[in-house]
Design a protein around this motif. Structure first.
Motif, PDB file in Angstrom:
ATOM      1  N   VAL A   8     -18.402  50.736 -24.103  1.00 44.83           N
ATOM      2  CA  VAL A   8     -18.268  50.819 -22.652  1.00 44.83           C
ATOM      3  C   VAL A   8     -16.865  50.332 -22.309  1.00 44.83           C
ATOM      4  O   VAL A   8     -16.468  49.241 -22.721  1.00 44.83           O
ATOM      5  CB  VAL A   8     -19.332  49.953 -21.927  1.00 44.83           C
ATOM      6  N   TRP A   9     -16.119  51.150 -21.581  1.00 44.23           N
ATOM      7  CA  TRP A   9     -14.740  50.821 -21.215  1.00 44.23           C
ATOM      8  C   TRP A   9     -14.598  50.859 -19.705  1.00 44.23           C
ATOM      9  O   TRP A   9     -15.115  51.768 -19.057  1.00 44.23           O
ATOM     10  CB  TRP A   9     -13.782  51.842 -21.831  1.00 44.23           C
ATOM     11  N   THR A  10     -13.871  49.885 -19.153  1.00 43.82           N
ATOM     12  CA  THR A  10     -13.568  49.894 -17.728  1.00 43.82           C
ATOM     13  C   THR A  10     -12.072  49.705 -17.547  1.00 43.82           C
ATOM     14  O   THR A  10     -11.453  48.906 -18.248  1.00 43.82           O
ATOM     15  CB  THR A  10     -14.327  48.777 -16.972  1.00 43.82           C
ATOM     16  N   GLY A  11     -11.498  50.451 -16.619  1.00 45.06           N
ATOM     17  CA  GLY A  11     -10.087  50.308 -16.309  1.00 45.06           C
ATOM     18  C   GLY A  11      -9.207  51.237 -17.115  1.00 45.06           C
ATOM     19  O   GLY A  11      -9.670  52.078 -17.884  1.00 45.06           O
ATOM     20  N   SER A  12      -7.903  51.071 -16.925  1.00 49.65           N
ATOM     21  CA  SER A  12      -6.911  51.910 -17.591  1.00 49.65           C
ATOM     22  C   SER A  12      -6.776  51.511 -19.057  1.00 49.65           C
ATOM     23  O   SER A  12      -7.315  50.484 -19.483  1.00 49.65           O
ATOM     24  CB  SER A  12      -5.554  51.775 -16.899  1.00 49.65           C
ATOM     25  N   LEU A  13      -6.025  52.305 -19.807  1.00 46.56           N
ATOM     26  CA  LEU A  13      -5.855  52.027 -21.234  1.00 46.56           C
ATOM     27  C   LEU A  13      -5.263  50.642 -21.478  1.00 46.56           C
ATOM     28  O   LEU A  13      -5.813  49.852 -22.245  1.00 46.56           O
ATOM     29  CB  LEU A  13      -4.961  53.092 -21.886  1.00 46.56           C
ATOM     30  N   LYS A  14      -4.149  50.319 -20.844  1.00 47.43           N
ATOM     31  CA  LYS A  14      -3.457  49.059 -21.144  1.00 47.43           C
ATOM     32  C   LYS A  14      -4.050  47.852 -20.431  1.00 47.43           C
ATOM     33  O   LYS A  14      -4.034  46.753 -20.968  1.00 47.43           O
ATOM     34  CB  LYS A  14      -1.970  49.180 -20.825  1.00 47.43           C
ATOM     35  N   GLU A  15      -4.556  48.021 -19.247  1.00 45.99           N
ATOM     36  CA  GLU A  15      -5.089  46.879 -18.507  1.00 45.99           C
ATOM     37  C   GLU A  15      -6.604  46.762 -18.601  1.00 45.99           C
ATOM     38  O   GLU A  15      -7.173  45.732 -18.264  1.00 45.99           O
ATOM     39  CB  GLU A  15      -4.682  46.955 -17.027  1.00 45.99           C
ATOM     40  N   LYS A  19     -16.362  46.907 -24.323  1.00 48.83           N
ATOM     41  CA  LYS A  19     -17.370  46.123 -25.044  1.00 48.83           C
ATOM     42  C   LYS A  19     -18.090  47.064 -25.994  1.00 48.83           C
ATOM     43  O   LYS A  19     -18.418  48.201 -25.641  1.00 48.83           O
ATOM     44  CB  LYS A  19     -18.351  45.485 -24.074  1.00 48.83           C
ATOM     45  N   LEU A  20     -18.322  46.578 -27.202  1.00 52.85           N
ATOM     46  CA  LEU A  20     -19.018  47.342 -28.231  1.00 52.85           C
ATOM     47  C   LEU A  20     -20.344  46.669 -28.553  1.00 52.85           C
ATOM     48  O   LEU A  20     -20.406  45.444 -28.694  1.00 52.85           O
ATOM     49  CB  LEU A  20     -18.186  47.395 -29.513  1.00 52.85           C
ATOM     50  N   THR A  21     -21.384  47.484 -28.681  1.00 57.55           N
ATOM     51  CA  THR A  21     -22.693  46.988 -29.071  1.00 57.55           C
ATOM     52  C   THR A  21     -23.246  47.900 -30.155  1.00 57.55           C
ATOM     53  O   THR A  21     -23.197  49.123 -30.018  1.00 57.55           O
ATOM     54  CB  THR A  21     -23.653  46.947 -27.865  1.00 57.55           C
ATOM     55  N   LEU A  27     -23.015  43.324 -33.392  1.00 56.72           N
ATOM     56  CA  LEU A  27     -22.014  43.328 -32.323  1.00 56.72           C
ATOM     57  C   LEU A  27     -22.786  43.526 -31.030  1.00 56.72           C
ATOM     58  O   LEU A  27     -23.538  44.494 -30.888  1.00 56.72           O
ATOM     59  CB  LEU A  27     -21.012  44.469 -32.486  1.00 56.72           C
ATOM     60  N   GLU A  28     -22.641  42.604 -30.107  1.00 54.77           N
ATOM     61  CA  GLU A  28     -23.335  42.727 -28.829  1.00 54.77           C
ATOM     62  C   GLU A  28     -22.359  42.368 -27.718  1.00 54.77           C
ATOM     63  O   GLU A  28     -21.947  41.215 -27.587  1.00 54.77           O
ATOM     64  CB  GLU A  28     -24.562  41.813 -28.789  1.00 54.77           C
ATOM     65  N   ASN A  29     -21.961  43.403 -26.997  1.00 58.54           N
ATOM     66  CA  ASN A  29     -20.945  43.257 -25.955  1.00 58.54           C
ATOM     67  C   ASN A  29     -19.688  42.591 -26.510  1.00 58.54           C
ATOM     68  O   ASN A  29     -19.085  41.730 -25.880  1.00 58.54           O
ATOM     69  CB  ASN A  29     -21.494  42.475 -24.756  1.00 58.54           C
TER      70      ASN A  29
END
Length: 136
Positions: A8-15, A19-21, A27-29
């Motif tokens: 799950v990705w939020t925002g622009s590439l650099k800023e 989170k990976l689950t 791996l949880e968030n």
């Protein structure tokens, strides 16, 4: 067998941040970001996870081949270096150190090569795979 992971990705590439689950929740968030991938930020990154997958898969495959040969494994340690250049993974290099009772170095090297070519993650890659193996 099927396994999964979710990003799950939020925002622009650099800023932005992600989170990976994983299905197992090992791996949880787990945090990842542009900084953790290309600079020195906190969190993981895809290349680090690929390196973990390749070293783990290869080590299990090598263990299977050594056991099939009737040898006793004391330990196998594999480090994987993933080389990302200009947006392309150009190499996965495995550095292996193993303690195996009764195996000759030549036989060990043959099994290392066989495992390098046949572990499922190696088969997935479309890049150069190399190995340095030491029997101690």
């Amino acid at each position: 067998m099927k396994r999964n992971a979710t990003a799950v990705w939020t925002g622009s590439l650099k800023e932005g941040a992600g989170k990976l689950t994983t299905q197992s929740t090992t791996l949880e968030n787990t945090q990842y970001s542009f900084k953790s991938r290309f600079e020195e930020g906190v969190g993981t990154n895809p290349e680090e996870l690929v390196a973990a997958a390749h070293s783990g898969c290869f080590t299990m495959q090598l263990s299977a081949y050594i056991s099939e040969g009737g040898f006793e494994i004391e330990s196998i340690e594999t480090k994987c270096d993933i080389n990302l250049v200009e947006g392309t993974i150009i190499e996965s290099h495995l550095t292996v150190t193993a303690k195996v009772k009764g195996i000759a170095n030549e036989a060990f090297q043959e099994l290392v090569t066989k495992a390098e070519k046949n572990c499922p993650i190696s088969k997935l890659f479309n890049t150069e795979i190399s190995t340095t193996a030491t029997l101690v």
